[in-house]
Write a protein that holds these residues in place. Sequence first.
Motif, PDB file in Angstrom:
ATOM      1  N   GLY A   1       7.108  -7.156  15.137  1.00 17.64           N
ATOM      2  CA  GLY A   1       6.376  -8.328  15.589  1.00 17.64           C
ATOM      3  C   GLY A   1       6.764  -9.612  14.882  1.00 17.64           C
ATOM      4  N   ASP A   2       5.854 -10.599  14.958  1.00 24.92           N
ATOM      5  CA  ASP A   2       6.146 -11.929  14.429  1.00 24.92           C
ATOM      6  C   ASP A   2       5.256 -12.332  13.257  1.00 24.92           C
ATOM      7  OD1 ASP A   2       3.802 -12.171  15.826  1.00 24.92           O
ATOM      8  OD2 ASP A   2       4.509 -13.706  17.223  1.00 24.92           O
ATOM      9  N   HIS A   3       4.355 -11.450  12.834  1.00 25.84           N
ATOM     10  CA  HIS A   3       3.488 -11.733  11.680  1.00 25.84           C
ATOM     11  C   HIS A   3       3.326 -10.478  10.830  1.00 25.84           C
ATOM     12  CE1 HIS A   3       2.303 -15.120  14.275  1.00 25.84           C
ATOM     13  NE2 HIS A   3       1.899 -15.717  13.187  1.00 25.84           N
ATOM     14  N   ILE A   4       2.990 -10.686   9.567  1.00 26.58           N
ATOM     15  CA  ILE A   4       2.759  -9.573   8.640  1.00 26.58           C
ATOM     16  C   ILE A   4       1.450  -9.799   7.890  1.00 26.58           C
ATOM     17  CG2 ILE A   4       3.550  -8.486   6.500  1.00 26.58           C
ATOM     18  CD1 ILE A   4       6.400  -8.880   7.432  1.00 26.58           C
ATOM     19  N   LEU A   5       0.605  -8.775   7.877  1.00 24.97           N
ATOM     20  CA  LEU A   5      -0.608  -8.811   7.067  1.00 24.97           C
ATOM     21  C   LEU A   5      -0.277  -8.314   5.673  1.00 24.97           C
ATOM     22  CD1 LEU A   5      -3.768  -9.001   6.725  1.00 24.97           C
ATOM     23  CD2 LEU A   5      -3.811  -6.564   7.326  1.00 24.97           C
ATOM     24  N   GLU A   6      -0.597  -9.127   4.677  1.00 20.20           N
ATOM     25  CA  GLU A   6      -0.413  -8.724   3.283  1.00 20.20           C
ATOM     26  C   GLU A   6      -1.774  -8.591   2.612  1.00 20.20           C
ATOM     27  OE1 GLU A   6       3.867 -10.478   1.946  1.00 20.20           O
ATOM     28  OE2 GLU A   6       2.167 -11.857   1.780  1.00 20.20           O
ATOM     29  N   MET A   7      -1.848  -7.727   1.617  1.00 19.55           N
ATOM     30  CA  MET A   7      -3.134  -7.463   0.978  1.00 19.55           C
ATOM     31  C   MET A   7      -2.967  -7.190  -0.502  1.00 19.55           C
ATOM     32  SD  MET A   7      -3.673  -3.790   2.832  1.00 19.55           S
ATOM     33  CE  MET A   7      -2.534  -2.430   2.543  1.00 19.55           C
ATOM     34  N   LYS A   8      -4.038  -7.453  -1.213  1.00 18.91           N
ATOM     35  CA  LYS A   8      -4.123  -7.152  -2.643  1.00 18.91           C
ATOM     36  C   LYS A   8      -5.509  -6.555  -2.844  1.00 18.91           C
ATOM     37  CE  LYS A   8      -2.590 -10.406  -5.350  1.00 18.91           C
ATOM     38  NZ  LYS A   8      -2.583 -11.628  -6.216  1.00 18.91           N
TER      39      LYS A   8
ATOM     40  N   LYS B   1      -8.869  -4.850  -4.083  1.00 13.81           N
ATOM     41  CA  LYS B   1      -9.656  -4.975  -5.311  1.00 13.81           C
ATOM     42  C   LYS B   1      -9.672  -3.650  -6.075  1.00 13.81           C
ATOM     43  CE  LYS B   1     -14.090  -6.918  -6.812  1.00 13.81           C
ATOM     44  NZ  LYS B   1     -15.397  -7.454  -6.340  1.00 13.81           N
ATOM     45  N   HIS B   2      -9.584  -3.720  -7.382  1.00 13.36           N
ATOM     46  CA  HIS B   2      -9.592  -2.552  -8.271  1.00 13.36           C
ATOM     47  C   HIS B   2      -8.387  -1.636  -8.044  1.00 13.36           C
ATOM     48  CE1 HIS B   2     -13.593  -3.744  -9.384  1.00 13.36           C
ATOM     49  NE2 HIS B   2     -14.102  -3.463  -8.197  1.00 13.36           N
ATOM     50  N   LYS B   3      -7.349  -2.143  -7.336  1.00 16.67           N
ATOM     51  CA  LYS B   3      -6.220  -1.267  -7.025  1.00 16.67           C
ATOM     52  C   LYS B   3      -4.871  -1.969  -7.169  1.00 16.67           C
ATOM     53  CE  LYS B   3      -4.636   1.959  -3.456  1.00 16.67           C
ATOM     54  NZ  LYS B   3      -4.892   2.515  -2.101  1.00 16.67           N
ATOM     55  N   ASP B   4      -4.723  -3.143  -6.570  1.00 13.63           N
ATOM     56  CA  ASP B   4      -3.422  -3.815  -6.543  1.00 13.63           C
ATOM     57  C   ASP B   4      -3.396  -5.029  -7.464  1.00 13.63           C
ATOM     58  OD1 ASP B   4      -2.565  -2.035  -4.533  1.00 13.63           O
ATOM     59  OD2 ASP B   4      -3.440  -3.318  -2.975  1.00 13.63           O
ATOM     60  N   THR B   5      -2.280  -5.202  -8.138  1.00 13.66           N
ATOM     61  CA  THR B   5      -2.079  -6.415  -8.949  1.00 13.66           C
ATOM     62  C   THR B   5      -1.135  -7.378  -8.245  1.00 13.66           C
ATOM     63  OG1 THR B   5      -0.314  -5.285 -10.163  1.00 13.66           O
ATOM     64  CG2 THR B   5      -2.518  -5.233 -11.121  1.00 13.66           C
ATOM     65  N   ASP B   6      -0.343  -6.869  -7.323  1.00 15.33           N
ATOM     66  CA  ASP B   6       0.592  -7.702  -6.568  1.00 15.33           C
ATOM     67  C   ASP B   6       0.329  -7.554  -5.071  1.00 15.33           C
ATOM     68  OD1 ASP B   6       2.111  -8.594  -8.852  1.00 15.33           O
ATOM     69  OD2 ASP B   6       2.989  -6.582  -8.910  1.00 15.33           O
ATOM     70  N   TRP B   7       0.780  -8.515  -4.293  1.00 15.51           N
ATOM     71  CA  TRP B   7       0.650  -8.444  -2.847  1.00 15.51           C
ATOM     72  C   TRP B   7       1.509  -7.308  -2.305  1.00 15.51           C
ATOM     73  CZ3 TRP B   7      -2.873 -11.104  -0.194  1.00 15.51           C
ATOM     74  CH2 TRP B   7      -3.402 -12.265  -0.760  1.00 15.51           C
ATOM     75  N   LYS B   8       0.983  -6.605  -1.313  1.00 13.60           N
ATOM     76  CA  LYS B   8       1.766  -5.580  -0.633  1.00 13.60           C
ATOM     77  C   LYS B   8       1.551  -5.707   0.874  1.00 13.60           C
ATOM     78  CE  LYS B   8      -1.668  -1.835  -0.903  1.00 13.60           C
ATOM     79  NZ  LYS B   8      -1.957  -0.490  -1.445  1.00 13.60           N
ATOM     80  N   ILE B   9       2.479  -5.187   1.625  1.00 15.87           N
ATOM     81  CA  ILE B   9       2.419  -5.285   3.084  1.00 15.87           C
ATOM     82  C   ILE B   9       1.476  -4.228   3.643  1.00 15.87           C
ATOM     83  CG2 ILE B   9       3.736  -5.116   5.236  1.00 15.87           C
ATOM     84  CD1 ILE B   9       6.191  -6.025   3.661  1.00 15.87           C
ATOM     85  N   GLY B  10       0.593  -4.648   4.547  1.00 13.87           N
ATOM     86  CA  GLY B  10      -0.255  -3.698   5.264  1.00 13.87           C
ATOM     87  C   GLY B  10       0.400  -3.258   6.559  1.00 13.87           C
ATOM     88  N   TYR B  11       0.660  -4.237   7.432  1.00  6.78           N
ATOM     89  CA  TYR B  11       1.355  -3.939   8.680  1.00  6.78           C
ATOM     90  C   TYR B  11       1.909  -5.224   9.284  1.00  6.78           C
ATOM     91  CZ  TYR B  11      -3.277  -5.177  10.659  1.00  6.78           C
ATOM     92  OH  TYR B  11      -4.468  -5.794  10.978  1.00  6.78           O
ATOM     93  N   ALA B  12       2.851  -5.053  10.191  1.00  2.96           N
ATOM     94  CA  ALA B  12       3.362  -6.159  11.000  1.00  2.96           C
ATOM     95  C   ALA B  12       2.735  -6.039  12.378  1.00  2.96           C
ATOM     96  CB  ALA B  12       4.882  -6.080  11.097  1.00  2.96           C
ATOM     97  N   PHE B  13       2.567  -7.182  13.047  1.00  3.99           N
ATOM     98  CA  PHE B  13       2.011  -7.144  14.399  1.00  3.99           C
ATOM     99  C   PHE B  13       2.632  -8.252  15.239  1.00  3.99           C
ATOM    100  CE2 PHE B  13      -0.705  -9.924  11.924  1.00  3.99           C
ATOM    101  CZ  PHE B  13      -0.982 -10.995  12.772  1.00  3.99           C
ATOM    102  N   ASP B  14       2.542  -8.075  16.545  1.00  2.00           N
ATOM    103  CA  ASP B  14       3.157  -9.015  17.484  1.00  2.00           C
ATOM    104  C   ASP B  14       2.081  -9.811  18.208  1.00  2.00           C
ATOM    105  OD1 ASP B  14       4.711 -10.388  19.313  1.00  2.00           O
ATOM    106  OD2 ASP B  14       6.077  -8.699  19.630  1.00  2.00           O
ATOM    107  N   SER B  15       1.898 -11.064  17.804  1.00  2.00           N
ATOM    108  CA  SER B  15       0.862 -11.893  18.411  1.00  2.00           C
ATOM    109  C   SER B  15       1.221 -12.355  19.817  1.00  2.00           C
ATOM    110  CB  SER B  15       0.604 -13.125  17.530  1.00  2.00           C
ATOM    111  OG  SER B  15       1.738 -13.985  17.526  1.00  2.00           O
TER     112      SER B  15
END
Length: 264
Positions: A160-167, A169-183
Amino acid sequence: MTELNILFRKRIGISEDENIGFEKLEHVLEKTAQSIPFENLCIIENKTYEITKENLINKILVRNEGGLCYELNAIFYFFLIENGFNAFLVRGGVYNNETQAFQQLGRTHVTILVNHEGQTYLIDTGFGGNLPLKLVPLTGESVTSKNGEFRIKKENSVHGDHILEMKLKHKDTDWKIGYAFDSSKPVADISELNEIQTIICEHPKSPFNKNPLISLFTDSGKLILTNTSFTQRIDGVITKNKMNNKKFKELAKQHFGIQKDSDC
């Protein structure tokens, strides 16, 4: 008010006479995440059904079960439409941060986009323990909820054309990719989700066709039940207990309101 609107409100604990405007959506998202579990029991029991509006109402709002992304976000999409929102479903591909690659299932994640006053937001109630619990704008601005930080990057990928990133709580110290999607490619018809269900059920690399999984948010954290363990995350403190088949059935009913041997 339609049957779906009445039953959905009852399921998540919102009165029939409450007006749900844009400013109320985050409250509705939290209530939904704490009321309707993310679970794959029908797939494990080989009792899936055709994805239709009527079947989703029956499974999630009448029998009070949960579901996976293509079920949870589909029923929430219908709820949004019936409450006057300009919403549409889109497909995407989930990223595996351990292998640093997208899952080999194609665009099998289903999420929701909502247009409001010239702005587009992502709404997701079907991403297990990774839910933003807030509307995430497609502008790149990060939002913070009880579950962590979330943002969307405009970036082209195979999914797709966008990516959801997440950090989380109580788990991640850096941003990581959740999924890509096509808007740019909304789901044209709900029947398209049957293709996704088939892949999730049959693909050898599917993470949902091997072992049972149920997860649900609470006011202070989240619950995760599998056939081997029951994990409770409360204010960042994790407790984990071993599980057997008898205990699984008991806890599925006690904590998630699911009768494991019910018809799916």
